[in-house]
Structures are given as structure tokens and as C-alpha cells.
Scaffold this motif. Structure first.
Motif, PDB file in Angstrom:
ATOM      1  N   ASP A  80     -47.594  -6.254  29.565  1.00 32.97           N
ATOM      2  CA  ASP A  80     -48.125  -6.902  28.364  1.00 32.97           C
ATOM      3  C   ASP A  80     -49.654  -7.017  28.369  1.00 32.97           C
ATOM      4  OD1 ASP A  80     -45.469  -7.157  27.745  1.00 32.97           O
ATOM      5  OD2 ASP A  80     -45.417  -9.348  27.855  1.00 32.97           O
ATOM      6  N   TYR A  81     -50.245  -7.148  29.552  1.00 33.37           N
ATOM      7  CA  TYR A  81     -51.690  -7.352  29.682  1.00 33.37           C
ATOM      8  C   TYR A  81     -52.245  -6.445  30.784  1.00 33.37           C
ATOM      9  CZ  TYR A  81     -50.356 -11.484  27.062  1.00 33.37           C
ATOM     10  OH  TYR A  81     -49.841 -12.328  26.118  1.00 33.37           O
ATOM     11  N   PRO A  82     -52.375  -5.153  30.515  1.00 28.31           N
ATOM     12  CA  PRO A  82     -52.835  -4.220  31.556  1.00 28.31           C
ATOM     13  C   PRO A  82     -54.251  -4.509  32.051  1.00 28.31           C
ATOM     14  CG  PRO A  82     -52.570  -3.095  29.439  1.00 28.31           C
ATOM     15  CD  PRO A  82     -52.077  -4.490  29.260  1.00 28.31           C
ATOM     16  N   GLN A  83     -55.055  -5.217  31.270  1.00 31.48           N
ATOM     17  CA  GLN A  83     -56.413  -5.546  31.686  1.00 31.48           C
ATOM     18  C   GLN A  83     -56.463  -6.785  32.586  1.00 31.48           C
ATOM     19  OE1 GLN A  83     -55.049  -5.911  28.728  1.00 31.48           O
ATOM     20  NE2 GLN A  83     -56.048  -7.440  27.472  1.00 31.48           N
ATOM     21  N   ALA A  84     -55.324  -7.451  32.806  1.00 31.35           N
ATOM     22  CA  ALA A  84     -55.273  -8.658  33.636  1.00 31.35           C
ATOM     23  C   ALA A  84     -55.519  -8.298  35.102  1.00 31.35           C
ATOM     24  CB  ALA A  84     -53.914  -9.345  33.496  1.00 31.35           C
ATOM     25  N   ASP A  85     -56.218  -9.198  35.791  1.00 36.48           N
ATOM     26  CA  ASP A  85     -56.364  -9.016  37.230  1.00 36.48           C
ATOM     27  C   ASP A  85     -55.917 -10.256  38.006  1.00 36.48           C
ATOM     28  OD1 ASP A  85     -58.510 -10.634  36.581  1.00 36.48           O
ATOM     29  OD2 ASP A  85     -60.032  -9.230  37.251  1.00 36.48           O
ATOM     30  N   GLY A  86     -55.316 -11.209  37.263  1.00 41.59           N
ATOM     31  CA  GLY A  86     -54.786 -12.400  37.908  1.00 41.59           C
ATOM     32  C   GLY A  86     -53.732 -13.057  37.054  1.00 41.59           C
ATOM     33  N   VAL A  87     -52.990 -13.957  37.684  1.00 36.52           N
ATOM     34  CA  VAL A  87     -51.941 -14.683  36.979  1.00 36.52           C
ATOM     35  C   VAL A  87     -51.896 -16.110  37.525  1.00 36.52           C
ATOM     36  CG1 VAL A  87     -50.134 -13.883  38.556  1.00 36.52           C
ATOM     37  CG2 VAL A  87     -49.508 -14.615  36.279  1.00 36.52           C
ATOM     38  N   ILE A  88     -51.712 -17.074  36.616  1.00 37.06           N
ATOM     39  CA  ILE A  88     -51.628 -18.478  37.000  1.00 37.06           C
ATOM     40  C   ILE A  88     -50.225 -18.988  36.697  1.00 37.06           C
ATOM     41  CG2 ILE A  88     -52.467 -20.821  36.556  1.00 37.06           C
ATOM     42  CD1 ILE A  88     -55.132 -19.594  35.715  1.00 37.06           C
ATOM     43  N   PHE A  89     -49.574 -19.540  37.715  1.00 33.09           N
ATOM     44  CA  PHE A  89     -48.283 -20.216  37.545  1.00 33.09           C
ATOM     45  C   PHE A  89     -48.565 -21.712  37.620  1.00 33.09           C
ATOM     46  CE2 PHE A  89     -47.004 -16.111  39.274  1.00 33.09           C
ATOM     47  CZ  PHE A  89     -45.969 -15.765  38.435  1.00 33.09           C
ATOM     48  N   SER A  90     -48.419 -22.423  36.499  1.00 33.64           N
ATOM     49  CA  SER A  90     -48.711 -23.857  36.489  1.00 33.64           C
ATOM     50  C   SER A  90     -47.486 -24.699  36.830  1.00 33.64           C
ATOM     51  CB  SER A  90     -49.277 -24.273  35.130  1.00 33.64           C
ATOM     52  OG  SER A  90     -48.388 -23.907  34.109  1.00 33.64           O
ATOM     53  N   SER A  91     -46.350 -24.056  37.014  1.00 29.86           N
ATOM     54  CA  SER A  91     -45.116 -24.748  37.378  1.00 29.86           C
ATOM     55  C   SER A  91     -44.517 -24.104  38.616  1.00 29.86           C
ATOM     56  CB  SER A  91     -44.110 -24.668  36.229  1.00 29.86           C
ATOM     57  OG  SER A  91     -42.836 -25.065  36.647  1.00 29.86           O
ATOM     58  N   ILE A  92     -43.947 -24.886  39.466  1.00 33.26           N
ATOM     59  CA  ILE A  92     -43.315 -24.374  40.683  1.00 33.26           C
ATOM     60  C   ILE A  92     -42.070 -23.556  40.344  1.00 33.26           C
ATOM     61  CG2 ILE A  92     -41.839 -26.357  41.175  1.00 33.26           C
ATOM     62  CD1 ILE A  92     -43.923 -24.425  43.751  1.00 33.26           C
ATOM     63  N   ASN A  93     -41.526 -23.746  39.142  1.00 30.01           N
ATOM     64  CA  ASN A  93     -40.347 -22.984  38.723  1.00 30.01           C
ATOM     65  C   ASN A  93     -40.677 -21.511  38.491  1.00 30.01           C
ATOM     66  OD1 ASN A  93     -38.838 -25.344  38.719  1.00 30.01           O
ATOM     67  ND2 ASN A  93     -39.354 -25.788  36.601  1.00 30.01           N
ATOM     68  N   MET A  94     -41.944 -21.215  38.265  1.00 29.31           N
ATOM     69  CA  MET A  94     -42.417 -19.854  38.021  1.00 29.31           C
ATOM     70  C   MET A  94     -41.635 -19.169  36.909  1.00 29.31           C
ATOM     71  SD  MET A  94     -43.862 -18.485  41.670  1.00 29.31           S
ATOM     72  CE  MET A  94     -42.396 -17.731  42.181  1.00 29.31           C
ATOM     73  N   ASP A  95     -41.304 -19.932  35.865  1.00 30.17           N
ATOM     74  CA  ASP A  95     -40.587 -19.349  34.730  1.00 30.17           C
ATOM     75  C   ASP A  95     -41.550 -18.925  33.620  1.00 30.17           C
ATOM     76  OD1 ASP A  95     -41.317 -21.895  34.038  1.00 30.17           O
ATOM     77  OD2 ASP A  95     -39.387 -22.464  33.197  1.00 30.17           O
ATOM     78  N   ALA A  96     -42.841 -19.209  33.806  1.00 28.04           N
ATOM     79  CA  ALA A  96     -43.861 -18.783  32.847  1.00 28.04           C
ATOM     80  C   ALA A  96     -45.170 -18.582  33.597  1.00 28.04           C
ATOM     81  CB  ALA A  96     -44.036 -19.817  31.748  1.00 28.04           C
ATOM     82  N   ALA A  97     -45.985 -17.673  33.076  1.00 29.76           N
ATOM     83  CA  ALA A  97     -47.255 -17.370  33.724  1.00 29.76           C
ATOM     84  C   ALA A  97     -48.330 -17.130  32.675  1.00 29.76           C
ATOM     85  CB  ALA A  97     -47.108 -16.143  34.609  1.00 29.76           C
ATOM     86  N   ILE A  98     -49.569 -17.376  33.059  1.00 33.91           N
ATOM     87  CA  ILE A  98     -50.714 -17.106  32.200  1.00 33.91           C
ATOM     88  C   ILE A  98     -51.472 -15.931  32.802  1.00 33.91           C
ATOM     89  CG2 ILE A  98     -52.879 -18.019  31.294  1.00 33.91           C
ATOM     90  CD1 ILE A  98     -51.603 -20.829  31.610  1.00 33.91           C
ATOM     91  N   ALA A  99     -51.647 -14.888  32.017  1.00 40.24           N
ATOM     92  CA  ALA A  99     -52.403 -13.718  32.455  1.00 40.24           C
ATOM     93  C   ALA A  99     -53.880 -14.006  32.262  1.00 40.24           C
ATOM     94  CB  ALA A  99     -51.990 -12.497  31.650  1.00 40.24           C
ATOM     95  N   ILE A 100     -54.679 -13.669  33.281  1.00 39.90           N
ATOM     96  CA  ILE A 100     -56.115 -13.938  33.207  1.00 39.90           C
ATOM     97  C   ILE A 100     -56.923 -12.707  33.640  1.00 39.90           C
ATOM     98  CG2 ILE A 100     -55.874 -16.406  33.615  1.00 39.90           C
ATOM     99  CD1 ILE A 100     -56.800 -15.879  36.526  1.00 39.90           C
ATOM    100  N   ARG A 101     -58.176 -12.705  33.221  1.00 42.09           N
ATOM    101  CA  ARG A 101     -59.138 -11.713  33.702  1.00 42.09           C
ATOM    102  C   ARG A 101     -60.294 -12.499  34.292  1.00 42.09           C
ATOM    103  NH1 ARG A 101     -60.715  -7.342  29.658  1.00 42.09           N
ATOM    104  NH2 ARG A 101     -61.304  -9.177  28.491  1.00 42.09           N
ATOM    105  N   LEU A 102     -60.577 -12.262  35.565  1.00 44.56           N
ATOM    106  CA  LEU A 102     -61.638 -12.967  36.256  1.00 44.56           C
ATOM    107  C   LEU A 102     -63.000 -12.434  35.817  1.00 44.56           C
ATOM    108  CD1 LEU A 102     -59.965 -12.909  39.764  1.00 44.56           C
ATOM    109  CD2 LEU A 102     -60.102 -14.852  38.225  1.00 44.56           C
ATOM    110  N   LYS A 103     -63.941 -13.354  35.626  1.00 42.99           N
ATOM    111  CA  LYS A 103     -65.306 -12.980  35.255  1.00 42.99           C
ATOM    112  C   LYS A 103     -66.166 -13.001  36.500  1.00 42.99           C
ATOM    113  CE  LYS A 103     -64.998 -14.744  30.569  1.00 42.99           C
ATOM    114  NZ  LYS A 103     -65.612 -15.644  29.579  1.00 42.99           N
ATOM    115  N   GLU A 104     -67.193 -12.194  36.492  1.00 42.03           N
ATOM    116  CA  GLU A 104     -68.078 -12.152  37.668  1.00 42.03           C
ATOM    117  C   GLU A 104     -69.277 -13.009  37.518  1.00 42.03           C
ATOM    118  OE1 GLU A 104     -68.681  -8.402  39.408  1.00 42.03           O
ATOM    119  OE2 GLU A 104     -66.785  -7.670  38.673  1.00 42.03           O
TER     120      GLU A 104
END
Length: 104
Positions: A80-104
Motif C-alpha cells: 500500500d505504501y511502497p515509499q514507506a521506510d518504517g512502521v509504527i504499531f501503537s498497540s501490542i495487539n499489532m492489528d493496525a500499523a501506521i506507515a511512515i517515511r523518516l526525514k533526515e
């Protein structure tokens, strides 16, 4: 007398600086990568990042170990997000994730 004063002052500054540096390192970690993505679980990057979007594990038909669920969600983020270089799981259930791109 002056030499002793400056020696004590310099020693105090060095000791204080070393304790300050150690206190700042408590929240620092090296983030593991999986499938080319930095994986943050119950944490966020220390630097700036851009939120690209989110994915939900509910659309994935999952049966098995938690590692399989993680791999499936990471594949979905890569799709879904090929430009993503990271992912954040805000729940221990890991049933949802936020795709992120790190800035320099």
C-alpha cells in the motif's frame, strides 16, 4: 590556588556532563528492520517523520503465530505504501500499523 580551582571546576563539569549524557541515553534504542522497514512497537522515531497512512490487520485472514501476523502486516504496508521506510504499531495487539517515511 588558581590552578586547584580550575582543576576542581573542570572535573565538576566533566562529571556533570557524563551523568547528563547517560540520562539522555535511557530512551535511546537501535530499531530493528524487517522486510526493509524499521519496526517501532509502542514507540516512535526520535527524529522527524511523515505519516503516509495506516493499514489494518483485520482485512488479513490470519491464523497462526504472532510473527506471521507481523509479516503479513509488513507485506501490506509494502504493497500500500511502497515509499514507506518504517512502521509504527501503537498497540501490542499489532492489528493496525501506521506507515511512515523518516526525514533526515
Amino acid at each position: 590556588m588558581s590552578k586547584l580551582f580550575w582543576t576542581v571546576l573542570l572535573s565538576a563539569v566533566l562529571v556533570t556532563g557524563s551523568f547528563t549524557a547517560m540520562a539522555g541515553d535511557k530512551a535511546t534504542a537501535q530499531v530493528e528492520q524487517r522486510q526493509g522497514l524499521y519496526v517501532f512497537v509502542l514507540s516512535k522515531p526520535a527524529g522527524n517523520y511523515e505519516t503516509l497512512g495506516s493499514v489494518s490487520g483485520r482485512s488479513i485472514n490470519f491464523v497462526g503465530k504472532p510473527e506471521g501476523m507481523l509479516d503479513d502486516l509488513l507485506k501490506k504496508v509494502r504493497q500500500d505504501y511502497p515509499q514507506a521506510d518504517g512502521v509504527i504499531f501503537s498497540s501490542i495487539n499489532m492489528d493496525a500499523a501506521i506507515a511512515i517515511r523518516l526525514k533526515e
